[in-house]
Scaffold this motif. Structure first.
Motif, PDB file in Angstrom:
ATOM      1  N   UNK A 180      -2.904   8.515   3.259  1.00  0.00           N
ATOM      2  CA  UNK A 180      -1.323   8.504   3.929  1.00  0.00           C
ATOM      3  C   UNK A 180      -0.667   7.541   3.228  1.00  0.00           C
ATOM      4  N   UNK A 181       0.260   8.184   2.338  1.00  0.00           N
ATOM      5  CA  UNK A 181       1.064   7.300   1.518  1.00  0.00           C
ATOM      6  C   UNK A 181       2.309   6.912   2.204  1.00  0.00           C
ATOM      7  N   UNK A 182       2.894   7.685   3.080  1.00  0.00           N
ATOM      8  CA  UNK A 182       4.230   7.512   3.839  1.00  0.00           C
ATOM      9  C   UNK A 182       3.903   7.710   5.145  1.00  0.00           C
ATOM     10  N   UNK A 183       2.848   6.820   5.969  1.00  0.00           N
ATOM     11  CA  UNK A 183       2.694   7.166   7.394  1.00  0.00           C
ATOM     12  C   UNK A 183       3.894   7.002   8.329  1.00  0.00           C
ATOM     13  N   UNK A 184       4.034   7.842   9.255  1.00  0.00           N
ATOM     14  CA  UNK A 184       5.049   7.880  10.145  1.00  0.00           C
ATOM     15  C   UNK A 184       4.514   6.949  11.320  1.00  0.00           C
ATOM     16  N   UNK A 185       5.594   6.833  12.402  1.00  0.00           N
ATOM     17  CA  UNK A 185       5.129   5.701  13.501  1.00  0.00           C
ATOM     18  C   UNK A 185       3.958   6.440  14.232  1.00  0.00           C
ATOM     19  N   UNK A 186       3.192   5.738  14.829  1.00  0.00           N
ATOM     20  CA  UNK A 186       1.777   6.193  15.662  1.00  0.00           C
ATOM     21  C   UNK A 186       2.053   7.155  16.671  1.00  0.00           C
ATOM     22  N   UNK A 187       3.338   7.074  17.138  1.00  0.00           N
ATOM     23  CA  UNK A 187       3.474   8.315  17.984  1.00  0.00           C
ATOM     24  C   UNK A 187       3.594   9.497  17.336  1.00  0.00           C
ATOM     25  N   UNK A 188       4.272   9.264  16.441  1.00  0.00           N
ATOM     26  CA  UNK A 188       4.418  10.714  15.564  1.00  0.00           C
ATOM     27  C   UNK A 188       2.899  11.223  14.928  1.00  0.00           C
ATOM     28  N   UNK A 189       2.187  10.308  14.293  1.00  0.00           N
ATOM     29  CA  UNK A 189       0.949  10.685  13.732  1.00  0.00           C
ATOM     30  C   UNK A 189       0.136  11.200  14.672  1.00  0.00           C
ATOM     31  N   UNK A 190       0.090  10.788  16.231  1.00  0.00           N
ATOM     32  CA  UNK A 190      -0.599  11.305  17.068  1.00  0.00           C
ATOM     33  C   UNK A 190      -0.111  12.627  17.432  1.00  0.00           C
ATOM     34  N   UNK A 191       1.196  12.604  17.781  1.00  0.00           N
ATOM     35  CA  UNK A 191       1.627  14.072  18.053  1.00  0.00           C
ATOM     36  C   UNK A 191       1.380  15.225  17.102  1.00  0.00           C
ATOM     37  N   UNK A 192       1.340  14.756  15.794  1.00  0.00           N
ATOM     38  CA  UNK A 192       0.941  15.615  14.494  1.00  0.00           C
ATOM     39  C   UNK A 192      -0.421  16.273  14.862  1.00  0.00           C
ATOM     40  N   UNK A 193      -1.164  15.468  15.381  1.00  0.00           N
ATOM     41  CA  UNK A 193      -2.721  15.557  15.410  1.00  0.00           C
ATOM     42  C   UNK A 193      -3.083  16.921  16.709  1.00  0.00           C
ATOM     43  N   UNK A 194      -2.085  16.924  17.551  1.00  0.00           N
ATOM     44  CA  UNK A 194      -2.239  17.977  18.622  1.00  0.00           C
ATOM     45  C   UNK A 194      -2.064  19.340  17.986  1.00  0.00           C
TER      46      UNK A 194
ATOM     47  N   UNK B 149       0.837  -1.283   0.036  1.00  0.00           N
ATOM     48  CA  UNK B 149      -0.145   0.088   0.095  1.00  0.00           C
ATOM     49  C   UNK B 149       1.139   1.146   0.079  1.00  0.00           C
ATOM     50  N   UNK B 150       2.038   1.194   0.636  1.00  0.00           N
ATOM     51  CA  UNK B 150       3.092   2.498   0.715  1.00  0.00           C
ATOM     52  C   UNK B 150       3.265   2.877  -0.771  1.00  0.00           C
ATOM     53  N   UNK B 151       3.711   1.915  -1.767  1.00  0.00           N
ATOM     54  CA  UNK B 151       3.781   2.090  -3.099  1.00  0.00           C
ATOM     55  C   UNK B 151       2.649   2.507  -3.776  1.00  0.00           C
ATOM     56  N   UNK B 152       1.715   1.676  -3.692  1.00  0.00           N
ATOM     57  CA  UNK B 152       0.474   1.848  -4.512  1.00  0.00           C
ATOM     58  C   UNK B 152      -0.156   3.255  -4.243  1.00  0.00           C
ATOM     59  N   UNK B 153       0.003   3.537  -3.106  1.00  0.00           N
ATOM     60  CA  UNK B 153      -0.974   4.850  -2.656  1.00  0.00           C
ATOM     61  C   UNK B 153      -0.137   6.044  -3.127  1.00  0.00           C
TER      62      UNK B 153
END
Lengths: 443, 384
Positions: free
Chosen positions: A29-43, A13-17
Motif C-alpha cells: 500500500x504505497x499510497x494509502x487513503x484514509x482508514x474510512x476509505x480503505x474500509x469502504x473499499x473492502x466492502x 514509507x510512502x516514498x520508499x514503497x
C-alpha cells in the motif's frame, strides 16, 4: 507534524514503497487513503456505494441540525429530517424495492451489515437523529422476521411506501416495562418476572392493558410492535401485537428528558384496553419471546454501530481541533502526546469497526457475537469520547465543539438494547454448553 | 435489605472531634445546605438560575463560610494550615454532595477573595474577584514538553500582549457564576517571568460560549482583553509562589467537589439497588450490580485517600497535581458505575445521577486535564 517524517522524505514509507519494483506494487500500500476509505473499499460494491450515500445524507441533513436539536427537541425540524430520511429510503430499507428501498445489489449484503453501515454514518453526524431512524427499523423488524405476507402487506409495505413518497410512517419497538427493564431482555430474569403488560381475550382479538417505557420513537410512531403476556400466563406467553397510533386507549404518557441522544424521544406508552384484532398478532400467539430475542440479536450489532459512529464523530472532532489549534507557538498536532492520543483513538475506532462488521456480516445474527460487538463497541466509544475530551481540554465542555454531546450520547449505548451487564450474561447463555464442556482446546 | 453507606474519611466530616467553633460552624453548614444548596438539587432536571447561585454565595458570606474574619479559620480557603485546608475541602465536599455547581461557585469565589487579599486589591463590589482557572492550561503543559510556557492567553513573544491577541483558534475560556466584576489572573511574559494582573470586567470583550457537559448554571465566555489591565504583582518569586499556592488549592477543591458529587451518586445508587427488583429479587442481590457498587466504592475510597494525602502537603505542588490526575478518572468511573446501577432510569435527568456524572467529566477538564497534570508534575520534578 513534528516528529513524523513527511510523505516526501526519502525515508518515508510512502516514498520508499512507491519506489519498489513493479512486481511488489500490487502487494504494498504505497499510497494509502484514509482508514474510512480503505474500509469502504473492502466492502462489496453495493455496500460501499450505500455507505457513501448514507454518509452524504448524514452530513447534509443530520450534522447541521444536531446541536440545535440536542438543546431543544423541535418537532417540526425533526419531522423535516425524518421526511428527508424517508425520501432517501432510510426508513424502508428492510425490504427490497419496490416493496421497500433496498437496491438490488444490496440484497446480497446481510441486512444487519447494511443497518450497521447506516447507523455508523448517521450517528457519526448525530446519534439522536440516527436513533430516530434506526428505531423505526427496529420496530418493523418483528414484522419482517415473522414473515407473514398479510401482516407485511397490511403494515410494512404501506408504511414504507408512505415514507418513500410523502411523510414518514415510523415504527416503534415496545418491550421495556416500568417494573421490568432487564427482565424482558434476558431469560433468567424473565423466568421470575410478572408481566406488566397483559393481553386479555376479546371478541375478534385482544385488549392490551399496561405500560411500556423508554420507547425510542414511541411518541411519533404510526405503529408500535408491542409485546404482552396473555392474561393469566407468564413470560412464556409473550406475544407481539401491532398497535396503530390512533387506536382508542393508546396514549403517550410522557417523553423523558435524557442525558444525551436528545433528538430521539424516549416515550412512556399507555395501553388502556387497546383493541388489537387477531390479524395484528405478529408471528403467532406465545411466539413473542422468541421473536423478541431474534430482534435483539439482529439489533445489538447495529447498536454497536451506533457507538462506533459516535466514537468516529468524537475522533473527527478531536482531529479538527488538533489540526486548527495552536499552543505555545506550535500546532497542537505537533505535540507527541496529542499524536499518541489520536493514534489510540484511531486504534479503538478501527477495532470497533472490525468487530461490528464481522459480527454483522451474517444472515443469522447470533446472540453471543451480537452481544460481544455491542458491549465492546459501547465501552470503547466511551473511551474514545473521553480521550477526545482530554485532547480538547477545557474547550471540550463547549456545546459547539460537539465532543461533549458525543460523550453524553455514547453513554446510552452501554444501557439500551440490554445493559452491558445483561449482554455479558447473554454471551454465556448462548455459549454455556461449550463453556461447560472440557477440554476446550479440542476441535 | 438495605445497603451500607460508604464510609467517609473522618476528616471529611468537617472536623472531629469538634471544637466549639467547629460545632458552631457545622451548624452553620447545615443551615447553609438547607437554605441555599438543597433547593438546587430538588429538581435535578432544572438548571440553577443566576439568582439561586447568587444566593449560594450571599448566604455563605452571611453564615461566615466565605469571606469570614481571617482569625476564625472557618472561611473557605482562609486558613493556610493543614487543618484549614481540610476544613475547606470538607466544606466543598459536603456542598458538592448536593450540588457540584454550588460548590464550584463557592470555590472560585473563595479563591478570588484569597487572591484579592494576597494582592492587596480592594473593591466596593460584593464579589469583585473571580479566580479564573487559567493558571494550568495547555500552555503550561507546553512548557512541560519543552515549548515556552506561555498561557493560552498570551502569545509566545517575550512582551506581554493583550489577552487573547495571539494563538489564533484558541480563545481564552472563562467559566464562572455571576456576579463578578474583575479577573485576577497570572500571565506569563516569557519562560521565566510571571506577573499578576487585574482586568476589570468592563474592559473585557466577553462572548458567551455555552457549555453543556456539566456544572449546569455556570456561564462560559470567550474572553478577549484589548488592554493589559492593572499590574498587581511583578515580583517574579512572589508571583510564582502565589501561583503555586492557588494551583494547589484549586486542585484540592476540584477533587473535593468531584468526590462529593460522586459520593452522592453512589449513595443514590445504593438506595435504588435496595429498592428495585429484577429477576425476582432486589437488584442489590445480583452480583452484576454488586460489582458495580463495589467498584464505585473502591474508587471513592481510593480518592478519599488521595485527597487526604493531598491536603497534608499542599505546598508539594507536583505531588498534588499528579494525585489529582489520578483522582478524576476514578471519580468518573465511579459515577458511571452508579449510573449503570439505575439502568435506563439513570440516563434520565430527573434522577440526578446523570448530572453527577456530567459534573465529574466537566471537573476533570478544568485547570488541566489528567494528561496535562501528569506531564506538568513530571516537568516540575525534573526541574523544567
Amino acid at each position: 507534524m513534528e516528529g513524523i517524517l513527511s510523505p516526501s522524505h526519502p525515508l518515508s514509507p510512502h516514498r520508499a514503497l512507491r519506489e519498489l519494483g513493479w512486481l511488489a506494487q500490487p502487494l504494498v500500500a504505497a499510497a494509502p487513503r484514509s482508514l474510512w476509505e480503505q474500509d469502504t473499499q473492502s466492502l462489496p460494491p453495493a455496500a460501499a456505494a450505500y455507505r457513501r450515500r448514507v454518509r452524504r445524507f448524514a452530513q447534509r441533513e443530520l450534522a447541521p441540525r444536531a446541536l440545535e436539536l440536542d438543546l431543544q427537541r423541535e418537532p417540526q425540524l425533526i419531522e423535516r429530517v425524518l421526511e428527508a430520511a424517508g425520501r432517501a429510503g432510510l426508513l424502508s430499507d428492510l425490504l427490497p424495492a419496490p416493496l421497500g428501498s433496498i437496491p438490488p445489489g444490496l440484497l446480497r449484503v446481510p441486512f444487519t451489515l447494511a443497518q450497521s453501515l447506516k447507523m455508523e454514518e448517521l450517528c457519526a453526524a448525530c446519534a439522536g437523529l440516527g436513533l430516530m431512524v434506526g428505531a423505526s427499523a427496529l420496530g418493523a423488524v418483528p414484522l419482517v422476521l415473522a414473515g407473514q405476507p398479510r401482516a407485511l402487506a397490511r403494515h410494512v409495505v404501506p408504511a414504507f411506501r408512505h415514507s418513500l413518497r410523502s411523510r414518514p410512517a415510523l415504527f416503534a419497538f415496545a418491550i421495556t416495562e416500568p417494573s421490568g427493564g432487564s427482565d424482558v431482555e434476558e431469560s433468567e430474569g424473565a423466568l421470575r418476572y410478572v408481566p406488566g403488560t397483559v393481553a386479555r381475550r376479546a371478541p375478534g382479538g385482544w385488549r392490551l392493558h399496561g405500560r411500556k417505557v423508554f420507547i425510542s420513537g414511541g411518541a411519533l410512531a404510526q405503529r408500535v410492535t408491542v409485546f404482552a403476556a396473555l392474561e393469566g400466563e407468564g413470560m412464556e406467553s409473550w406475544t407481539c401485537f401491532v398497535v396503530g397510533r390512533g387506536a382508542p386507549g393508546f396514549s403517550v404518557a410522557r417523553t423523558e428528558l435524557k442525558m444525551g441522544q436528545r433528538a430521539s424521544e424516549a416515550a412512556e406508552l399507555v395501553f388502556d384496553g387497546v383493541f388489537v384484532p387477531d390479524a395484528d398478532v405478529v408471528g403467532g400467539l406465545r411466539r413473542g419471546w422468541g421473536l423478541n430475542r431474534a430482534v435483539l440479536n439482529a439489533s445489538r450489532v447495529p447498536v454497536g454501530a451506533i457507538a462506533l459512529g459516535i466514537a468516529r464523530g468524537a475522533l473527527e472532532g478531536a482531529l479538527d481541533f488538533a489540526a486548527s489549534a495552536r499552543l505555545a507557538g506550535k500546532g497542537l498536532l505537533d505535540y507527541q502526546d496529542v499524536q499518541l492520543g489520536l493514534a489510540q483513538m484511531l486504534i479503538e475506532v478501527q477495532a470497533m469497526r472490525a468487530l461490528v462488521w464481522q459480527s454483522a456480516n451474517t444472515w443469522r445474527p447470533a446472540q453471543a457475537r451480537a452481544s460481544i460487538a455491542k458491549v465492546f463497541a459501547s465501552d470503547a466509544a466511551l473511551r474514545v469520547c473521553e480521550a477526545a475530551l482530554e485532547l480538547l481540554g477545557n474547550h471540550g465542555v463547549l456545546h459547539a465543539r460537539r465532543v461533549e454531546k458525543q460523550l453524553r450520547d455514547a453513554r446510552l449505548t452501554q444501557i439500551y438494547e440490554g445493559t452491558n451487564q445483561i449482554n455479558r450474561l447473554a454471551i454465556l447463555e448462548e455459549q454455556q454448553t461449550w463453556l461447560a464442556s472440557a477440554p476446550h482446546g479440542q476441535p | 435489605m438495605t445497603s451500607p453507606r460508604t464510609p467517609r474519611s473522618r476528616w471529611l466530616e468537617l472536623g472531629a472531634p469538634p471544637s466549639v467553633e467547629q460545632r458552631n460552624a457545622r451548624g452553620a453548614v447545615e443551615r447553609y445546605l438547607e437554605r441555599a444548596v438543597r433547593p438546587l438539587a430538588e429538581r435535578p432536571e432544572r438548571v440553577p438560575t443566576a439568582a439561586q447561585l447568587g444566593e449560594v454565595r450571599r448566604l455563605a458570606e452571611e453564615l461566615g463560610l466565605l469571606a469570614a474574619p481571617a482569625a476564625s479559620g472557618l472561611g473557605l480557603w482562609e486558613e493556610p494550615s493543614v487543618a484549614g485546608c481540610r476544613w475547606s475541602v470538607g466544606l466543598l465536599h459536603r456542598v458538592a454532595r448536593e450540588s457540584a455547581t454550588a460548590a464550584l461557585c463557592l470555590h472560585h469565589a473563595a479563591l478570588g477573595l484569597l487572591l484579592g487579599r494576597r494582592l492587596g486589591v480592594e473593591d466596593a463590589a460584593p464579589w469583585p474577584w473571580l479566580y479564573a482557572e487559567l493558571g494550568l492550561d495547555k500552555g503550561l503543559r507546553g512548557a512541560a514538553l519543552g515549548a515556552p510556557p506561555v498561557s493560552e492567553a498570551a502569545p509566545a513573544e517575550p512582551e506581554l500582549a493583550p489577552l487573547g491577541a495571539g494563538e489564533a483558534g484558541r480563545p481564552l475560556l472563562l467559566g464562572a457564576a455571576e456576579p463578578w466584576s474583575a479577573l485576577l489572573l497570572p500571565r506569563w511574559s516569557d519562560a521565566r517571568r510571571l506577573s499578576w494582573w487585574r482586568l476589570p470586567r468592563a474592559t473585557l470583550e466577553l462572548t458567551p460560549a455555552p457549555h453543556a457537559l456539566g456544572l449546569d448554571g455556570l456561564s462560559t465566555w470567550q474572553v478577549r482583553a484589548p488592554r493589559l489591565g492593572e499590574l498587581l504583582l511583578e515580583d517574579v518569586a512572589a508571583a510564582l509562589a502565589l501561583y503555586r499556592e492557588v494551583l494547589a488549592l484549586d486542585a484540592l477543591g476540584l477533587v473535593g467537589i468531584g468526590l462529593g458529587a460522586t459520593e452522592g451518586a453512589l449513595a443514590a445508587a445504593k438506595d435504588y439497588a435496595a429498592l428495585r427488583r429484577q429477576g425476582g429479587k432486589l437488584i442489590v442481590e445480583h452480583v452484576a450490580v454488586r460489582l458495580l457498587l463495589s467498584g464505585a466504592e473502591a474508587n471513592v475510597l481510593s480518592v478519599q485517600a488521595l485527597l487526604a494525602d493531598m491536603t497534608l502537603r499542599p505546598e508539594a505542588l507536583a505531588r498534588v497535581l499528579a494525585l489529582r490526575s489520578v483522582a478524576h478518572p476514578q471519580l468518573c468511573e465511579a459515577a458511571s458505575h452508579a449510573l449503570q446501577v439505575f439502568g435506563g432510569t439513570g440516563y434520565l435527568q430527573d434522577t440526578g445521577i446523570e448530572r453527577r456524572l456530567r459534573d465529574n467529566y466537566h471537573l476533570r477538564l478544568l485547570a488541566g486535564t489528567p494528561t496535562d497534570l501528569r506531564l506538568t508534575a513530571l516537568a516540575m520534578e525534573d526541574g523544567r
